[in-house]
Design a protein around this motif. Structure first.
Motif, PDB file in Angstrom:
ATOM      1  N   LYS B   6     -19.496  61.776  -7.521  1.00 42.88           N
ATOM      2  CA  LYS B   6     -19.567  61.694  -8.988  1.00 42.88           C
ATOM      3  C   LYS B   6     -18.288  61.062  -9.563  1.00 42.88           C
ATOM      4  N   VAL B   7     -17.172  61.383  -8.932  1.00 42.92           N
ATOM      5  CA  VAL B   7     -15.911  60.780  -9.378  1.00 42.92           C
ATOM      6  C   VAL B   7     -15.062  60.367  -8.178  1.00 42.92           C
ATOM      7  N   VAL B   8     -14.425  59.216  -8.330  1.00 40.70           N
ATOM      8  CA  VAL B   8     -13.411  58.788  -7.362  1.00 40.70           C
ATOM      9  C   VAL B   8     -12.073  58.841  -8.091  1.00 40.70           C
ATOM     10  N   LEU B   9     -11.153  59.620  -7.540  1.00 41.24           N
ATOM     11  CA  LEU B   9      -9.840  59.770  -8.160  1.00 41.24           C
ATOM     12  C   LEU B   9      -8.825  59.002  -7.334  1.00 41.24           C
ATOM     13  N   ILE B  10      -8.046  58.173  -7.987  1.00 43.88           N
ATOM     14  CA  ILE B  10      -7.003  57.430  -7.276  1.00 43.88           C
ATOM     15  C   ILE B  10      -5.659  57.796  -7.884  1.00 43.88           C
ATOM     16  N   GLY B  11      -4.798  58.397  -7.085  1.00 43.53           N
ATOM     17  CA  GLY B  11      -3.477  58.781  -7.569  1.00 43.53           C
ATOM     18  C   GLY B  11      -2.416  57.913  -6.924  1.00 43.53           C
ATOM     19  N   GLY B  12      -1.419  57.519  -7.709  1.00 44.04           N
ATOM     20  CA  GLY B  12      -0.381  56.685  -7.125  1.00 44.04           C
ATOM     21  C   GLY B  12       0.913  56.763  -7.896  1.00 44.04           C
ATOM     22  N   SER B  13       1.987  56.417  -7.189  1.00 45.44           N
ATOM     23  CA  SER B  13       3.292  56.379  -7.841  1.00 45.44           C
ATOM     24  C   SER B  13       3.956  55.066  -7.434  1.00 45.44           C
ATOM     25  N   ALA B  14       5.228  55.094  -7.163  1.00 47.70           N
ATOM     26  CA  ALA B  14       5.939  53.842  -6.864  1.00 47.70           C
ATOM     27  C   ALA B  14       5.220  53.020  -5.793  1.00 47.70           C
ATOM     28  N   GLY B  15       4.991  51.761  -6.085  1.00 46.34           N
ATOM     29  CA  GLY B  15       4.382  50.861  -5.112  1.00 46.34           C
ATOM     30  C   GLY B  15       2.860  50.859  -5.122  1.00 46.34           C
ATOM     31  N   SER B  16       2.249  51.563  -6.052  1.00 42.02           N
ATOM     32  CA  SER B  16       0.785  51.664  -6.024  1.00 42.02           C
ATOM     33  C   SER B  16       0.080  50.599  -6.874  1.00 42.02           C
ATOM     34  N   ILE B  17       0.784  50.042  -7.849  1.00 43.00           N
ATOM     35  CA  ILE B  17       0.106  49.059  -8.717  1.00 43.00           C
ATOM     36  C   ILE B  17      -0.314  47.796  -7.936  1.00 43.00           C
ATOM     37  N   PRO B  18       0.565  47.259  -7.055  1.00 44.35           N
ATOM     38  CA  PRO B  18       0.113  46.100  -6.272  1.00 44.35           C
ATOM     39  C   PRO B  18      -1.144  46.393  -5.441  1.00 44.35           C
ATOM     40  N   VAL B  19      -1.259  47.632  -4.957  1.00 45.45           N
ATOM     41  CA  VAL B  19      -2.441  47.996  -4.177  1.00 45.45           C
ATOM     42  C   VAL B  19      -3.687  47.923  -5.069  1.00 45.45           C
ATOM     43  N   LEU B  20      -3.571  48.473  -6.274  1.00 47.24           N
ATOM     44  CA  LEU B  20      -4.712  48.452  -7.195  1.00 47.24           C
ATOM     45  C   LEU B  20      -5.073  47.022  -7.592  1.00 47.24           C
ATOM     46  N   LEU B  21      -4.053  46.192  -7.760  1.00 43.15           N
ATOM     47  CA  LEU B  21      -4.323  44.799  -8.128  1.00 43.15           C
ATOM     48  C   LEU B  21      -5.066  44.077  -7.002  1.00 43.15           C
ATOM     49  N   GLN B  22      -4.839  44.531  -5.786  1.00 44.19           N
ATOM     50  CA  GLN B  22      -5.545  43.940  -4.651  1.00 44.19           C
ATOM     51  C   GLN B  22      -6.975  44.500  -4.536  1.00 44.19           C
ATOM     52  N   VAL B  23      -7.125  45.785  -4.840  1.00 47.26           N
ATOM     53  CA  VAL B  23      -8.398  46.468  -4.577  1.00 47.26           C
ATOM     54  C   VAL B  23      -9.422  46.281  -5.702  1.00 47.26           C
ATOM     55  N   LEU B  24      -8.969  46.419  -6.941  1.00 50.04           N
ATOM     56  CA  LEU B  24      -9.918  46.478  -8.062  1.00 50.04           C
ATOM     57  C   LEU B  24     -10.812  45.238  -8.214  1.00 50.04           C
ATOM     58  N   PRO B  25     -10.304  44.012  -7.957  1.00 51.41           N
ATOM     59  CA  PRO B  25     -11.164  42.844  -8.172  1.00 51.41           C
ATOM     60  C   PRO B  25     -12.440  42.861  -7.323  1.00 51.41           C
ATOM     61  N   ASP B  26     -12.415  43.571  -6.200  1.00 53.93           N
ATOM     62  CA  ASP B  26     -13.577  43.553  -5.309  1.00 53.93           C
ATOM     63  C   ASP B  26     -14.483  44.765  -5.484  1.00 53.93           C
ATOM     64  N   ILE B  27     -14.242  45.559  -6.502  1.00 54.58           N
ATOM     65  CA  ILE B  27     -15.098  46.733  -6.718  1.00 54.58           C
ATOM     66  C   ILE B  27     -16.353  46.321  -7.484  1.00 54.58           C
ATOM     67  N   ARG B  28     -17.507  46.765  -7.006  1.00 52.21           N
ATOM     68  CA  ARG B  28     -18.789  46.462  -7.669  1.00 52.21           C
ATOM     69  C   ARG B  28     -18.864  47.139  -9.030  1.00 52.21           C
ATOM     70  N   SER B  29     -19.578  46.501  -9.964  1.00 55.94           N
ATOM     71  CA  SER B  29     -19.646  47.083 -11.303  1.00 55.94           C
ATOM     72  C   SER B  29     -20.830  48.035 -11.463  1.00 55.94           C
ATOM     73  N   ASP B  30     -21.729  48.100 -10.453  1.00 52.20           N
ATOM     74  CA  ASP B  30     -22.905  48.973 -10.597  1.00 52.20           C
ATOM     75  C   ASP B  30     -22.736  50.291  -9.839  1.00 52.20           C
ATOM     76  N   LEU B  31     -21.525  50.808  -9.849  1.00 52.82           N
ATOM     77  CA  LEU B  31     -21.259  52.057  -9.138  1.00 52.82           C
ATOM     78  C   LEU B  31     -22.006  53.231  -9.787  1.00 52.82           C
ATOM     79  N   HIS B  32     -22.379  54.224  -9.000  1.00 53.45           N
ATOM     80  CA  HIS B  32     -23.058  55.404  -9.547  1.00 53.45           C
ATOM     81  C   HIS B  32     -22.077  56.546  -9.818  1.00 53.45           C
ATOM     82  N   PHE B  33     -20.809  56.186  -9.929  1.00 50.59           N
ATOM     83  CA  PHE B  33     -19.784  57.196 -10.229  1.00 50.59           C
ATOM     84  C   PHE B  33     -18.691  56.552 -11.071  1.00 50.59           C
ATOM     85  N   SER B  34     -17.767  57.359 -11.577  1.00 52.89           N
ATOM     86  CA  SER B  34     -16.637  56.841 -12.353  1.00 52.89           C
ATOM     87  C   SER B  34     -15.390  56.832 -11.476  1.00 52.89           C
TER      88      SER B  34
END
Lengths: 273, 188
Positions: B6-34
Protein backbone atom coordinates in the motif's frame (compact mmCIF):
# COMPACT_ATOMS: atom_id res chain seq x y z
CA UNK A 1 12.14 2.87 21.31
CA UNK A 2 8.97 0.76 21.47
CA UNK A 3 6.12 3.16 21.11
CA UNK A 4 3.15 0.90 21.67
CA UNK A 5 2.38 1.16 25.36
CA UNK A 6 -1.12 2.47 24.73
CA UNK A 7 -3.90 0.91 22.67
CA UNK A 8 -6.62 2.90 20.91
CA UNK A 9 -9.46 1.92 23.24
CA UNK A 10 -7.32 2.79 26.25
CA UNK A 11 -6.57 6.19 24.81
CA UNK A 12 -10.29 6.88 24.34
CA UNK A 13 -10.94 5.81 27.93
CA UNK A 14 -8.31 8.19 29.30
CA UNK A 15 -9.55 11.08 27.18
CA UNK A 16 -13.09 10.52 28.48
CA UNK A 17 -11.76 10.64 32.05
CA UNK A 18 -9.87 13.87 31.43
CA UNK A 19 -12.93 15.41 29.82
CA UNK A 20 -15.44 14.39 32.49
CA UNK A 21 -13.22 15.12 35.51
CA UNK A 22 -11.32 18.20 34.34
CA UNK A 23 -13.27 19.59 31.38
CA UNK A 24 -10.41 19.34 28.86
CA UNK A 25 -11.79 17.78 25.68
CA UNK A 26 -9.11 16.15 23.51
CA UNK A 27 -11.52 13.86 21.67
CA UNK A 28 -11.13 15.78 18.39
CA UNK A 29 -7.35 15.97 18.49
CA UNK A 30 -5.45 14.04 15.83
CA UNK A 31 -5.25 10.46 17.10
CA UNK A 32 -1.87 9.80 15.48
CA UNK A 33 -0.15 12.67 17.26
CA UNK A 34 -2.00 12.15 20.52
CA UNK A 35 -0.98 8.53 20.69
CA UNK A 36 2.67 9.46 20.25
CA UNK A 37 2.34 12.07 23.00
CA UNK A 38 0.73 9.58 25.38
CA UNK A 39 3.40 6.99 24.73
CA UNK A 40 6.01 9.68 25.19
CA UNK A 41 4.63 10.78 28.54
CA UNK A 42 4.75 7.14 29.69
CA UNK A 43 8.45 7.04 28.77
CA UNK A 44 9.38 10.46 30.17
CA UNK A 45 7.45 10.11 33.44
CA UNK A 46 8.27 6.41 33.74
CA UNK A 47 4.84 4.85 33.76
CA UNK A 48 5.25 1.14 33.15
CA UNK A 49 1.71 0.72 31.97
CA UNK A 50 -1.31 2.60 30.76
CA UNK A 51 -3.11 1.77 34.04
CA UNK A 52 -0.44 3.62 36.02
CA UNK A 53 -0.73 6.71 33.86
CA UNK A 54 -4.51 6.65 34.06
CA UNK A 55 -4.48 6.28 37.86
CA UNK A 56 -2.13 9.24 38.22
CA UNK A 57 -4.19 11.44 35.93
CA UNK A 58 -7.47 10.57 37.65
CA UNK A 59 -6.24 10.80 41.20
CA UNK A 60 -3.70 13.63 41.13
CA UNK A 61 -5.19 16.99 40.24
CA UNK A 62 -1.75 18.60 40.32
CA UNK A 63 -0.46 16.19 37.71
CA UNK A 64 -3.08 17.31 35.22
CA UNK A 65 -1.25 20.48 34.18
CA UNK A 66 1.84 18.46 33.42
CA UNK A 67 -0.27 15.98 31.50
CA UNK A 68 -1.81 18.76 29.39
CA UNK A 69 1.61 20.32 28.83
CA UNK A 70 3.09 17.03 27.66
CA UNK A 71 0.31 15.86 25.37
CA UNK A 72 -0.02 19.22 23.65
CA UNK A 73 3.04 20.03 21.56
CA UNK A 74 5.00 22.97 22.91
CA UNK A 75 7.83 23.08 20.40
CA UNK A 76 8.17 26.60 19.07
CA UNK A 77 10.84 29.05 17.92
CA UNK A 78 11.31 32.76 17.60
CA UNK A 79 11.00 33.82 13.95
CA UNK A 80 10.33 30.24 12.90
CA UNK A 81 9.90 30.30 9.13
CA UNK A 82 11.77 33.58 8.53
CA UNK A 83 10.07 34.32 5.20
CA UNK A 84 6.74 34.48 6.97
CA UNK A 85 8.05 37.10 9.41
CA UNK A 86 9.63 39.00 6.56
CA UNK A 87 6.20 39.19 4.91
CA UNK A 88 4.67 40.42 8.18
CA UNK A 89 7.35 43.05 8.60
CA UNK A 90 7.35 44.37 5.06
CA UNK A 91 3.71 44.03 4.07
CA UNK A 92 1.07 42.95 6.59
CA UNK A 93 2.05 44.93 9.70
CA UNK A 94 2.63 48.23 7.84
CA UNK A 95 -0.91 47.86 6.43
CA UNK A 96 -2.26 47.37 9.94
CA UNK A 97 -0.31 50.48 10.91
CA UNK A 98 -2.95 52.58 9.18
CA UNK A 99 -5.43 51.67 11.93
CA UNK A 100 -5.48 53.86 15.06
CA UNK A 101 -5.08 50.75 17.19
CA UNK A 102 -3.80 47.27 16.31
CA UNK A 103 -5.11 44.14 18.00
CA UNK A 104 -3.30 40.86 17.37
CA UNK A 105 -4.17 37.41 18.71
CA UNK A 106 -1.52 34.70 18.92
CA UNK A 107 -3.70 31.61 19.44
CA UNK A 108 -1.91 28.57 20.86
CA UNK A 109 1.12 30.67 21.80
CA UNK A 110 2.81 27.98 23.90
CA UNK A 111 5.85 29.46 25.66
CA UNK A 112 5.46 32.79 23.85
CA UNK A 113 8.24 32.82 21.24
CA UNK A 114 5.91 33.97 18.45
CA UNK A 115 4.37 36.74 20.55
CA UNK A 116 7.83 38.10 21.38
CA UNK A 117 8.83 37.87 17.72
CA UNK A 118 5.80 39.96 16.72
CA UNK A 119 6.57 42.46 19.49
CA UNK A 120 10.11 42.86 18.14
CA UNK A 121 8.84 43.43 14.59
CA UNK A 122 6.29 45.99 15.76
CA UNK A 123 8.93 47.79 17.77
CA UNK A 124 11.31 47.96 14.82
CA UNK A 125 8.66 49.46 12.53
CA UNK A 126 7.52 51.87 15.25
CA UNK A 127 4.02 50.47 15.69
CA UNK A 128 4.31 48.76 19.03
CA UNK A 129 3.06 51.74 21.04
CA UNK A 130 -0.39 51.42 19.47
CA UNK A 131 -0.59 47.63 19.39
CA UNK A 132 -1.87 45.05 21.80
CA UNK A 133 -0.97 41.37 21.47
CA UNK A 134 -3.24 38.78 23.08
CA UNK A 135 -1.26 35.57 23.52
CA UNK A 136 -3.32 32.58 24.62
CA UNK A 137 -2.83 28.89 25.21
CA UNK A 138 -4.85 26.04 26.67
CA UNK A 139 -2.17 25.39 29.24
CA UNK A 140 -1.57 27.71 32.23
CA UNK A 141 1.96 26.37 32.79
CA UNK A 142 3.25 27.54 29.42
CA UNK A 143 1.43 30.87 29.80
CA UNK A 144 3.25 31.40 33.09
CA UNK A 145 6.57 30.65 31.36
CA UNK A 146 5.72 32.89 28.41
CA UNK A 147 4.93 35.88 30.61
CA UNK A 148 8.39 35.71 32.20
CA UNK A 149 10.20 36.19 28.90
CA UNK A 150 13.02 33.86 29.93
CA UNK A 151 14.39 31.44 27.35
CA UNK A 152 17.36 29.06 27.17
CA UNK A 153 20.61 30.64 26.00
CA UNK A 154 21.30 27.52 23.91
CA UNK A 155 18.59 28.38 21.36
CA UNK A 156 19.57 32.03 20.84
CA UNK A 157 21.97 31.24 18.01
CA UNK A 158 19.15 29.65 16.02
CA UNK A 159 16.72 32.46 16.87
CA UNK A 160 19.30 35.04 15.90
CA UNK A 161 19.80 33.37 12.50
CA UNK A 162 16.03 33.24 11.97
CA UNK A 163 15.80 36.92 12.91
CA UNK A 164 18.50 37.90 10.41
CA UNK A 165 16.77 35.91 7.62
CA UNK A 166 13.54 37.73 8.54
CA UNK A 167 15.25 41.06 7.74
CA UNK A 168 16.08 41.78 11.39
CA UNK A 169 17.53 45.27 11.75
CA UNK A 170 19.52 45.04 14.93
CA UNK A 171 21.93 42.89 16.83
CA UNK A 172 19.51 40.26 18.15
CA UNK A 173 21.36 40.03 21.45
CA UNK A 174 20.44 43.64 22.15
CA UNK A 175 16.94 42.40 23.00
CA UNK A 176 17.94 40.29 25.96
CA UNK A 177 20.26 40.00 28.93
CA UNK A 178 22.13 36.74 29.50
CA UNK A 179 22.01 35.17 32.94
CA UNK A 180 24.09 31.99 33.05
CA UNK A 181 22.31 29.48 30.81
CA UNK A 182 19.17 31.54 30.18
CA UNK A 183 18.35 34.92 28.72
CA UNK A 184 15.73 37.41 29.81
CA UNK A 185 14.07 39.55 27.18
CA UNK A 186 13.71 43.28 27.83
CA UNK A 187 10.74 44.19 29.99
CA UNK A 188 9.32 46.63 27.46
CA UNK A 189 8.95 43.81 24.92
CA UNK A 190 6.10 42.20 26.79
CA UNK A 191 4.63 45.45 28.06
CA UNK A 192 1.90 45.20 25.43
CA UNK A 193 1.40 41.44 25.42
CA UNK A 194 -1.54 40.05 27.40
CA UNK A 195 -0.95 36.42 28.27
CA UNK A 196 -3.96 34.35 29.26
CA UNK A 197 -5.43 30.87 29.00
CA UNK A 198 -7.92 30.16 26.24
CA UNK A 199 -9.09 26.79 25.02
CA UNK A 200 -9.76 26.75 21.27
CA UNK A 201 -11.96 23.69 21.73
CA UNK A 202 -14.39 25.10 24.27
CA UNK A 203 -13.92 28.87 24.68
CA UNK A 204 -15.57 31.53 22.55
CA UNK A 205 -14.48 34.66 20.74
CA UNK A 206 -13.36 37.38 23.17
CA UNK A 207 -12.44 40.33 20.98
CA UNK A 208 -12.11 41.55 17.41
CA UNK A 209 -8.66 41.47 15.84
CA UNK A 210 -6.90 42.66 12.70
CA UNK A 211 -4.45 39.77 12.76
CA UNK A 212 -4.79 36.27 14.18
CA UNK A 213 -1.79 33.95 14.18
CA UNK A 214 -2.39 30.28 14.77
CA UNK A 215 0.58 28.43 13.39
CA UNK A 216 1.19 24.71 13.69
CA UNK A 217 -1.67 24.31 16.15
CA UNK A 218 -4.44 23.12 13.84
CA UNK A 219 -2.33 20.21 12.54
CA UNK A 220 -3.11 18.52 15.87
CA UNK A 221 -6.89 18.81 15.37
CA UNK A 222 -9.18 16.67 13.23
CA UNK A 223 -11.03 18.27 10.32
CA UNK A 224 -14.27 18.91 12.24
CA UNK A 225 -12.47 20.66 15.05
CA UNK A 226 -10.40 22.62 12.53
CA UNK A 227 -13.61 23.92 10.97
CA UNK A 228 -15.01 24.87 14.33
CA UNK A 229 -11.85 26.82 15.13
CA UNK A 230 -11.87 28.49 11.70
CA UNK A 231 -15.36 29.78 12.50
CA UNK A 232 -14.15 31.03 15.86
CA UNK A 233 -11.36 32.93 14.09
CA UNK A 234 -13.78 34.24 11.49
CA UNK A 235 -15.98 35.61 14.28
CA UNK A 236 -12.92 37.19 15.89
CA UNK A 237 -11.53 38.90 12.78
CA UNK A 238 -12.41 42.34 11.52
CA UNK A 239 -13.23 42.62 7.81
CA UNK A 240 -9.92 43.00 5.93
CA UNK A 241 -8.12 41.42 8.88
CA UNK A 242 -5.63 38.60 8.39
CA UNK A 243 -5.45 34.99 9.51
CA UNK A 244 -1.95 33.45 9.49
CA UNK A 245 -1.54 29.68 9.60
CA UNK A 246 1.44 27.32 9.66
CA UNK A 247 3.31 26.64 6.45
CA UNK A 248 1.50 23.32 5.82
CA UNK A 249 -1.95 24.31 7.05
CA UNK A 250 -4.78 25.57 4.86
CA UNK A 251 -8.32 26.98 4.96
CA UNK A 252 -9.10 25.08 1.78
CA UNK A 253 -12.04 22.71 2.42
CA UNK A 254 -13.39 25.08 5.10
CA UNK A 255 -16.36 27.43 4.82
CA UNK A 256 -13.96 30.39 5.00
CA UNK A 257 -12.28 29.60 1.72
CA UNK A 258 -14.56 31.68 -0.52
CA UNK A 259 -14.47 34.80 1.61
CA UNK A 260 -10.72 34.93 2.24
CA UNK A 261 -7.94 35.91 -0.12
CA UNK A 262 -4.58 34.20 0.19
CA UNK A 263 -1.30 36.14 0.00
CA UNK A 264 0.71 34.57 -2.78
CA UNK A 265 3.23 32.06 -1.49
CA UNK A 266 2.14 32.43 2.13
CA UNK A 267 -0.43 30.90 4.45
CA UNK A 268 -1.81 34.34 5.20
CA UNK A 269 -5.49 34.85 4.43
CA UNK A 270 -7.33 38.18 4.33
CA UNK A 271 -11.00 38.31 5.28
CA UNK A 272 -12.73 40.09 2.37
CA UNK A 273 -16.34 40.21 3.61
CA UNK B 1 -3.37 -10.69 5.96
CA UNK B 2 -2.79 -9.53 2.41
CA UNK B 3 0.77 -8.72 1.45
CA UNK B 4 -0.25 -6.28 -1.23
CA UNK B 5 1.89 -3.16 -1.04
CA UNK B 6 0.00 0.00 0.00
CA UNK B 7 2.90 2.32 0.72
CA UNK B 8 6.57 2.40 -0.18
CA UNK B 9 8.59 4.48 2.25
CA UNK B 10 12.01 5.76 1.25
CA UNK B 11 14.16 7.30 3.97
CA UNK B 12 17.46 8.99 3.32
CA UNK B 13 20.01 11.42 4.63
CA UNK B 14 23.39 12.59 3.36
CA UNK B 15 24.08 11.23 -0.11
CA UNK B 16 20.54 10.05 -0.82
CA UNK B 17 19.35 12.71 -3.27
CA UNK B 18 21.63 11.52 -6.12
CA UNK B 19 20.20 8.02 -5.62
CA UNK B 20 16.64 9.33 -5.94
CA UNK B 21 17.58 11.32 -9.02
CA UNK B 22 18.81 8.09 -10.55
CA UNK B 23 15.85 5.96 -9.46
CA UNK B 24 12.75 8.13 -9.83
CA UNK B 25 12.87 8.66 -13.64
CA UNK B 26 12.35 4.93 -14.20
CA UNK B 27 9.40 4.48 -11.86
CA UNK B 28 6.10 3.59 -13.57
CA UNK B 29 3.25 6.04 -13.11
CA UNK B 30 0.52 3.36 -12.81
CA UNK B 31 1.63 2.05 -9.43
CA UNK B 32 -1.04 0.59 -7.12
CA UNK B 33 0.56 2.21 -4.08
CA UNK B 34 1.94 5.57 -2.94
CA UNK B 35 5.59 6.45 -2.43
CA UNK B 36 6.56 8.54 0.58
CA UNK B 37 10.00 10.09 0.74
CA UNK B 38 11.46 11.16 4.08
CA UNK B 39 14.70 13.12 3.72
CA UNK B 40 16.76 14.97 6.27
CA UNK B 41 17.13 18.53 5.06
CA UNK B 42 17.39 22.08 6.28
CA UNK B 43 14.22 24.08 6.82
CA UNK B 44 15.84 27.31 5.65
CA UNK B 45 16.41 28.38 2.95
CA UNK B 46 13.30 26.79 1.48
CA UNK B 47 14.23 24.08 -0.95
CA UNK B 48 12.52 23.26 -4.18
CA UNK B 49 13.21 19.56 -3.91
CA UNK B 50 9.67 18.70 -4.98
CA UNK B 51 10.12 20.70 -8.21
CA UNK B 52 13.42 18.96 -8.81
CA UNK B 53 11.78 15.54 -8.40
CA UNK B 54 8.78 16.64 -10.46
CA UNK B 55 11.09 17.50 -13.33
CA UNK B 56 12.49 13.98 -13.56
CA UNK B 57 9.42 11.77 -13.12
CA UNK B 58 6.02 11.33 -14.77
CA UNK B 59 4.42 10.71 -11.38
CA UNK B 60 2.74 13.46 -9.40
CA UNK B 61 5.07 14.84 -6.75
CA UNK B 62 3.50 16.58 -3.76
CA UNK B 63 5.07 18.18 -0.76
CA UNK B 64 2.69 16.98 1.94
CA UNK B 65 0.23 19.34 3.59
CA UNK B 66 -1.84 18.71 6.68
CA UNK B 67 -4.55 16.01 6.21
CA UNK B 68 -3.39 15.06 2.71
CA UNK B 69 -5.04 11.84 1.55
CA UNK B 70 -2.90 9.26 -0.19
CA UNK B 71 -3.47 8.61 -3.88
CA UNK B 72 -1.86 5.68 -5.69
CA UNK B 73 0.92 6.45 -8.12
CA UNK B 74 1.84 9.67 -6.34
CA UNK B 75 5.11 10.59 -4.68
CA UNK B 76 4.78 12.42 -1.36
CA UNK B 77 7.67 14.39 0.01
CA UNK B 78 7.70 15.05 3.74
CA UNK B 79 8.17 18.80 4.32
CA UNK B 80 11.22 20.06 6.21
CA UNK B 81 10.61 20.69 9.90
CA UNK B 82 7.62 18.33 10.26
CA UNK B 83 7.21 14.69 11.19
CA UNK B 84 4.79 12.70 9.09
CA UNK B 85 2.34 10.32 10.75
CA UNK B 86 -0.61 8.30 9.46
CA UNK B 87 -4.11 8.41 10.90
CA UNK B 88 -6.32 5.32 11.26
CA UNK B 89 -8.17 6.31 8.08
CA UNK B 90 -4.74 6.30 6.36
CA UNK B 91 -4.70 10.04 5.79
CA UNK B 92 -1.58 12.00 6.67
CA UNK B 93 -1.05 13.95 9.87
CA UNK B 94 1.83 16.37 10.25
CA UNK B 95 3.43 16.93 13.60
CA UNK B 96 5.91 19.63 14.60
CA UNK B 97 6.96 18.12 17.92
CA UNK B 98 10.48 17.48 19.24
CA UNK B 99 13.20 16.33 16.86
CA UNK B 100 13.90 12.59 16.98
CA UNK B 101 17.49 11.48 16.32
CA UNK B 102 18.27 15.20 15.91
CA UNK B 103 15.95 15.20 12.91
CA UNK B 104 12.59 16.60 11.90
CA UNK B 105 11.37 14.91 9.79
CA UNK B 106 12.55 11.76 11.46
CA UNK B 107 12.58 8.59 9.37
CA UNK B 108 11.90 6.47 12.45
CA UNK B 109 8.72 8.41 13.23
CA UNK B 110 7.18 7.80 9.81
CA UNK B 111 8.37 4.19 9.60
CA UNK B 112 6.92 3.39 13.03
CA UNK B 113 3.62 5.07 12.27
CA UNK B 114 3.33 3.30 8.90
CA UNK B 115 4.07 -0.04 10.56
CA UNK B 116 1.18 0.46 12.95
CA UNK B 117 -1.33 1.61 10.35
CA UNK B 118 -0.35 -0.40 7.25
CA UNK B 119 1.12 -3.51 8.95
CA UNK B 120 2.33 -6.02 6.37
CA UNK B 121 1.47 -3.72 3.47
CA UNK B 122 4.56 -1.57 4.01
CA UNK B 123 7.76 -1.71 2.02
CA UNK B 124 10.57 0.46 3.39
CA UNK B 125 13.90 1.36 1.88
CA UNK B 126 16.69 3.11 3.78
CA UNK B 127 19.26 4.95 1.69
CA UNK B 128 22.64 6.57 2.21
CA UNK B 129 23.17 8.66 5.33
CA UNK B 130 25.31 9.41 8.35
CA UNK B 131 22.62 9.03 11.00
CA UNK B 132 21.01 6.30 13.11
CA UNK B 133 17.59 7.49 12.06
CA UNK B 134 15.45 4.86 10.35
CA UNK B 135 16.98 1.72 11.84
CA UNK B 136 14.48 1.42 14.72
CA UNK B 137 11.68 2.11 12.27
CA UNK B 138 12.83 -0.73 10.02
CA UNK B 139 12.71 -3.08 13.02
CA UNK B 140 9.19 -1.93 13.76
CA UNK B 141 8.09 -2.58 10.21
CA UNK B 142 9.47 -6.11 10.35
CA UNK B 143 7.62 -6.73 13.63
CA UNK B 144 4.39 -5.76 11.89
CA UNK B 145 5.07 -8.03 8.93
CA UNK B 146 6.29 -5.45 6.41
CA UNK B 147 9.35 -5.76 4.17
CA UNK B 148 12.56 -3.78 4.60
CA UNK B 149 15.45 -2.97 2.30
CA UNK B 150 18.58 -0.87 2.41
CA UNK B 151 20.80 0.67 -0.18
CA UNK B 152 23.80 -1.63 -0.62
CA UNK B 153 26.32 0.11 1.68
CA UNK B 154 29.07 -0.38 -0.92
CA UNK B 155 27.14 1.93 -3.24
CA UNK B 156 26.28 4.53 -0.59
CA UNK B 157 28.01 7.90 -0.54
CA UNK B 158 27.69 7.79 3.26
CA UNK B 159 27.35 4.19 4.35
CA UNK B 160 26.78 4.60 8.11
CA UNK B 161 22.98 4.47 8.00
CA UNK B 162 22.56 1.38 5.81
CA UNK B 163 25.45 -0.31 7.62
CA UNK B 164 23.78 0.25 10.99
CA UNK B 165 20.63 -1.35 9.60
CA UNK B 166 22.63 -4.27 8.24
CA UNK B 167 24.36 -4.84 11.58
CA UNK B 168 21.18 -4.70 13.63
CA UNK B 169 18.68 -6.37 11.30
CA UNK B 170 19.77 -9.72 9.89
CA UNK B 171 16.76 -10.05 7.56
CA UNK B 172 17.26 -6.72 5.76
CA UNK B 173 17.87 -7.06 2.01
CA UNK B 174 20.23 -4.90 -0.03
CA UNK B 175 19.60 -3.12 -3.30
CA UNK B 176 22.01 -1.22 -5.51
CA UNK B 177 20.61 2.03 -6.94
CA UNK B 178 20.39 0.55 -10.45
CA UNK B 179 18.12 -2.25 -9.12
CA UNK B 180 15.73 0.01 -7.22
CA UNK B 181 13.33 1.17 -9.93
CA UNK B 182 12.86 -2.34 -11.29
CA UNK B 183 12.27 -3.54 -7.75
CA UNK B 184 9.66 -0.84 -7.01
CA UNK B 185 7.91 -1.25 -10.37
CA UNK B 186 7.42 -4.95 -9.72
CA UNK B 187 6.14 -4.86 -6.16
CA UNK B 188 2.96 -6.89 -5.70
Amino acid sequence: MELDIIRDEEMDLLLEDVSSIYGYDFSQYSKASLKRRLNRICLVDKFASFAELRYRVISDKNYLQRFVEEITVNVTEMFRDPLFYKKLRNDILPKLGTYPFIRIWVAGCSTGEEAYSIAILLQEINLYHKALIYATDINPTVIEKASKGIFPLSVMKQYSENYIHADGQKDFSSYYTSMYDVVKFQEDLNSRILFSTHNLVSDTSFNEFQLILCRNVLIYFDKDLQNKVFNLFDNSLQTLGYLALGDKETIRFSSLEKRYKQSKGHKIYQKMT
Amino acid sequence: MSRETKVVLIGGSAGSIPVLLQVLPDIRSDLHFSIIIILHRKSYPKSSLNQLFESITTLNVLEVEDKTELVNGTIYLVPADYHLLFEDDKSIALDASEKINYSRPSIDVTFESAARIFNSNVVALLLSGGSQDGVEGLKNIIQHGGKVFIQDPNTAEVDYMPKQALEQIPEVEQLAPEQMSHFINNLK
